[in-house]
Every structure is written in structure tokens, then in C-alpha cells.
Design an enzyme around this catalytic site. Structure first.
Site, PDB file in Angstrom:
ATOM      1  N   HIS A   1     -27.072   2.008 -23.568  1.00  0.00           N
ATOM      2  CA  HIS A   1     -27.865   1.470 -22.465  1.00  0.00           C
ATOM      3  C   HIS A   1     -27.256   1.843 -21.113  1.00  0.00           C
ATOM      4  O   HIS A   1     -27.941   2.401 -20.240  1.00  0.00           O
ATOM      5  CB  HIS A   1     -27.934  -0.059 -22.613  1.00  0.00           C
ATOM      6  CG  HIS A   1     -28.754  -0.736 -21.559  1.00  0.00           C
ATOM      7  ND1 HIS A   1     -30.058  -1.135 -21.775  1.00  0.00           N
ATOM      8  CD2 HIS A   1     -28.467  -1.090 -20.281  1.00  0.00           C
ATOM      9  CE1 HIS A   1     -30.534  -1.692 -20.666  1.00  0.00           C
ATOM     10  NE2 HIS A   1     -29.584  -1.687 -19.751  1.00  0.00           N
ATOM     11  N   GLU A   2     -25.969   1.556 -20.937  1.00  0.00           N
ATOM     12  CA  GLU A   2     -25.328   1.814 -19.642  1.00  0.00           C
ATOM     13  C   GLU A   2     -25.234   3.307 -19.350  1.00  0.00           C
ATOM     14  O   GLU A   2     -25.360   3.735 -18.199  1.00  0.00           O
ATOM     15  CB  GLU A   2     -23.941   1.162 -19.595  1.00  0.00           C
ATOM     16  CG  GLU A   2     -23.964  -0.360 -19.697  1.00  0.00           C
ATOM     17  CD  GLU A   2     -24.841  -1.021 -18.647  1.00  0.00           C
ATOM     18  OE1 GLU A   2     -24.996  -0.464 -17.537  1.00  0.00           O
ATOM     19  OE2 GLU A   2     -25.394  -2.092 -18.933  1.00  0.00           O
ATOM     20  N   HIS A  49     -28.466   4.437 -17.835  1.00  0.00           N
ATOM     21  CA  HIS A  49     -28.468   4.228 -16.381  1.00  0.00           C
ATOM     22  C   HIS A  49     -27.700   5.351 -15.674  1.00  0.00           C
ATOM     23  O   HIS A  49     -28.134   5.903 -14.664  1.00  0.00           O
ATOM     24  CB  HIS A  49     -27.779   2.902 -16.042  1.00  0.00           C
ATOM     25  CG  HIS A  49     -28.604   1.687 -16.292  1.00  0.00           C
ATOM     26  ND1 HIS A  49     -29.862   1.510 -15.772  1.00  0.00           N
ATOM     27  CD2 HIS A  49     -28.339   0.550 -17.001  1.00  0.00           C
ATOM     28  CE1 HIS A  49     -30.337   0.331 -16.140  1.00  0.00           C
ATOM     29  NE2 HIS A  49     -29.429  -0.273 -16.882  1.00  0.00           N
ATOM     30  N   HIS A  67     -29.462   8.709 -15.662  1.00  0.00           N
ATOM     31  CA  HIS A  67     -30.562   8.656 -14.703  1.00  0.00           C
ATOM     32  C   HIS A  67     -30.026   8.883 -13.287  1.00  0.00           C
ATOM     33  O   HIS A  67     -30.555   9.704 -12.519  1.00  0.00           O
ATOM     34  CB  HIS A  67     -31.258   7.293 -14.809  1.00  0.00           C
ATOM     35  CG  HIS A  67     -32.579   7.217 -14.122  1.00  0.00           C
ATOM     36  ND1 HIS A  67     -33.397   6.112 -14.179  1.00  0.00           N
ATOM     37  CD2 HIS A  67     -33.240   8.116 -13.336  1.00  0.00           C
ATOM     38  CE1 HIS A  67     -34.505   6.335 -13.476  1.00  0.00           C
ATOM     39  NE2 HIS A  67     -34.425   7.537 -12.945  1.00  0.00           N
TER      40      HIS A  67
END
Length: 405
Positions: free
Chosen positions: A195-196, A199, A202
């Protein structure tokens, strides 16, 4: 001790009496501050009403969403699409009740794992390999960047004295983002790594492809890349453990809970905000009684007749800090729906979908967030991505039911 931090972990306990006592004690204590908290939230909503009127907006929701360049129908589409799919939520709640073997499913029963004994220890090194293997589908250069992050100290892994809790990606940092973890050796924290890093990737692509003033992407799409990584890794793990019934059941339940807490629950929060803001706009006083009544009725709507909606849940709105950041929580739900739809496209269409996904990752805020997602083939101005994601929830529920039969 029962605190804000220990409350939800206590609700996951296999000891039902402990769950009940934690639930009732917490909300009874919280209820002692009901008038103060209601007055505080009323002040927050009146402030938004004032600024919306001063700037000649038609409503508070229009004023809030305009700041992020999101049309109001996107918010309404989410609520309508979820309403039209609540039957799937009811089926999941009914299955939870059956598998827990309880005569009545209470609100303190919805967090405890149905399949708890399959959660095995996963070291950080094993977690890294799982993440890298699962995300191969996003391209060799994407994985090479992840390896660089793992090898060159982008990530602060373990808990330490004075370190903030949770997990975090620094976002717009240059020359690359940094990731903060508080890693424990379990599956949940393996998903947190994916998940991190979503980020971070992105941010990396936006920083690399956009000038600094246009490199910071909108809040509306902030959870898409991170959740797309999670959804892609989940599909990989479901395929990997297809022959391991216990592990498969655990993963499927984890995926279902992600939908319950992120799509259905956050949409319920979003609808509560809309109701409360509308009351404020109409000059109705936001009292503890009016807010609790609205919140209780929403819980009845979202959990259905199969669930015993305890009276104390009417106080839950008092502990949700997101309501002080108006019209924000809905992005968790839209983000997961967009991410699941993206993951579906990537896994089914391959390289062409990955190329389009890179365009989205690289867009920053050079275009409005709705248009950025359209670069990846996802149109959030339509309810279709939400319906598609909830179709995945339906299929996952059917698969879970078959595995547990």
C-alpha cells in the site's frame, strides 16, 4: 486498558464477552461528552455553511468538492450505487453470523476475524519478496524501482522510541519518497508495504514527469495507486494459495473486510455527512439527539435486519475525526472502487492497461483528477467502476462461501 488505540483491537478479540464489555464501556463513556461533541461538530458545519454562502456556492458539498475539482454527481453516484448493492452486504453479514455461530450478530461482532487461525508469521524479508513477485505484472521497470527503494534506505521499517504510529509515505519528497512503517510479521503488514509503496510510486512518477507546481496529485486519487497495489497482490495470493483451503479462506475474508470497512462503511460515513450538512444548511440545530438518530438509522440501513444494531452504536459518530475534514471520507470508497477496477483491467488486458496506468501515475495535478483516471480507462463520473468493484465483492463472497462450506 480501554483507550482509543486499544478499542478496535479489543473488538477483534475471540472472547465475545470481552468484545461486548469493551463496546458498551467505550460508548457509554463517550456518551458523557455527547453535548460538547455535538456542539463542536455543529460549529464545524456552520463554519462550512458560512464560507459556502460567502463564496456564492449552492451548497456546502459543492464548495468542498470544487476545491478538489470533483463534480458533485460523483459523490451522489457512490451513495446510490452502494444503496443498490446493499443486498450483497446483507448476505455477507448473514454469512458472518452463521460462521460465528451466534444467535444474534451484534455490532461488537463485526470486527472479530471469521478465519483467525490461518494468519501465519511473515518476516519482513518474506514480505518484500511477496510484494515484488505480486507486482511483476506492473512491469520490470516498476519492480526495479521497488527493489531500489528496498535496497537504498527509502523505508524505515520497524517501531522505535518516539516514532509516530501507523504507516506513511512522504509523497512529494525529492529525489524520491520515503516510507515509514511500524512493521509486524503478519499478512496485514505485508499488505501495508504494498500500500505505502503504491503511494510512493505514484509520487515518484508524478515528480519525474511533472514540474514541481503540478506534481502533487489530488486527494481524490490519493488512495488509488496504493489500493491498486493491494488489490493486485490479493489476486496474486489467491492464485498462489488456491489449493490451501485455510489460507484461501483467510485471504478471501481479508478482501471482504476491506470492502466492508472501506466501501460500505466509508460510504455510510459520507451519507451521514451529507445528511448532517443538509440539516445545517436548512438551519436545523445539530444536537446529539438529531445526529445520533440519523447515524443509528444509517447503521440499520447498511447492516440490515440480520444484524442487531445496538443502541450504543448511535454514539459512534462522536469518535470519527474525519467529520472535521468535510466531505473527505468518500475518497476512501471511490479510491478502492477505482483501484479494484484498475487491477481488473491490468490483470485482464496486460501491457496496454499497464501503459494507460502509467499515464495516470504520471499525471500529477496537470489535469483534473477525474480526467487523470480517464487516462487509465476509469471514468469515475459514471457509477460503472463502483458497480464493477461491487461485482468483485459479490464474486469474492460466493468464493468464500464455497470455501467455507
Amino acid at each position: 486498558p480501554l483507550t482509543d488505540a486499544t478499542f478496535v483491537p479489543l473488538l477483534t478479540s475471540p472472547d465475545r464477552e470481552l468484545r461486548r464489555r469493551a463496546f458498551e464501556t467505550y460508548y457509554k463513556q463517550l456518551g458523557q461528552y455527547k453535548n460538547t461533541i455535538a456542539a463542536t461538530l455543529d460549529g464545524q458545519f456552520k463554519q462550512l455553511c458560512f464560507f459556502a454562502n460567502a463564496r456564492h456556492y449552492d451548497s456546502t458539498i459543492q464548495a468542498s468538492l470544487d476545491a478538489t475539482e470533483v463534480p458533485v454527481p460523483v459523490y451522489m453516484n457512490l451513495i446510490e450505487a452502494v444503496h443498490n448493492n446493499l443486498d450483497k452486504m446483507y448476505r455477507y453479514v448473514a454469512l458472518r453470523k452463521k460462521l460465528l455461530g451466534v444467535d444474534e450478530l451484534h455490532m461488537y461482532d463485526v470486527y472479530t476475524p471469521i478465519v483467525a487461525d490461518a494468519d501465519q508469521a511473515i518476516t519482513y524479508e518474506q514480505a518484500k519478496e511477496t510484494v515484488l513477485e505480486a507486482l511483476q505484472v506492473l512491469g520490470e521497470d516498476y519492480v526495479d524501482l521497488l527493489k531500489e527503494g528496498f535496497s537504498n534506505r527509502w523505508i524505515d521499517v520497524y517501531e522505535n522510541v518516539g516514532k509516530r504510529s501507523g504507516a506513511y509515505s512522504s509523497g512529494n519528497s525529492r529525489p524520491h519518497p520515503y516510507v515509514l512503517l511500524n512493521h509486524n510479521d503478519n499478512l496485514s503488514d505485508t499488505f501495508t508495504i504494498a500500500h505505502e509503496l503504491g503511494h510512493s510510486m505514484h509520487s515518484f512518477y508524478s515528480n519525474t514527469n511533472q514540474p514541481a507546481p503540478k506534481s502533487d496529485y489530488s486527494l481524490f486519487v490519493a488512495e488509488v495507486a496504493s489500493t491498486c497495489n493491494e488489490a493486485t497482490m490479493m489476486r496474486h495470493l489467491l492464485k498462489t494459495f488456491a489449493d490451501d483451503k485455510k489460507a484461501l479462506a483467510y485471504l478471501l475474508n481479508h478482501f471482504l473486510e476491506q470492502f466492508r470497512t472501506t466501501v460500505f462503511r466509508q460510504t455510510m460515513f459520507a451519507e451521514f455527512e451529507l445528511i448532517a450538512h443538509t440539516m445545517a444548511e436548512q438551519g436545523q440545530p445539530l444536537t446529539r439527539e438529531s445526529l445520533s438518530k440519523a447515524y443509528y438509522e444509517l447503521n440499520q440501513k447498511y447492516y440490515g435486519a440480520v444484524c442487531t444494531v445496538d443502541e450504543n452504536i448511535a454514539n459512534e459518530w462522536m469518535r470519527i475525526p474525519h467529520f472535521y475534514r468535510s466531505y473527505y471520507v468518500y475518497v476512501y470508497a471511490t479510491g478502492l472502487c477505482a483501484a479494484v477496477s484498475l487491477s481488473d483491467k491490468i490483470l485482464s488486458e496486460g501491457e496496454s492497461a499497464v501503459r494507460d496506468y502509467r499515464k495516470f501515475l504520471s499525471a500529477g495535478c496537470a489535469v483534473p483528477p477525474i480526467d487523470a483516471l480517464k487516462l487509465a480507462g476509469i471514468d469515475m463520473s459514471s457509477p460503472e467502476p463502483i458497480r464493477r468493484a461491487l461485482g468483485v465483492f459479490k464474486d469474492t463472497l460466493a468464493q468464500f462461501k464455497a470455501v467455507m462450506a
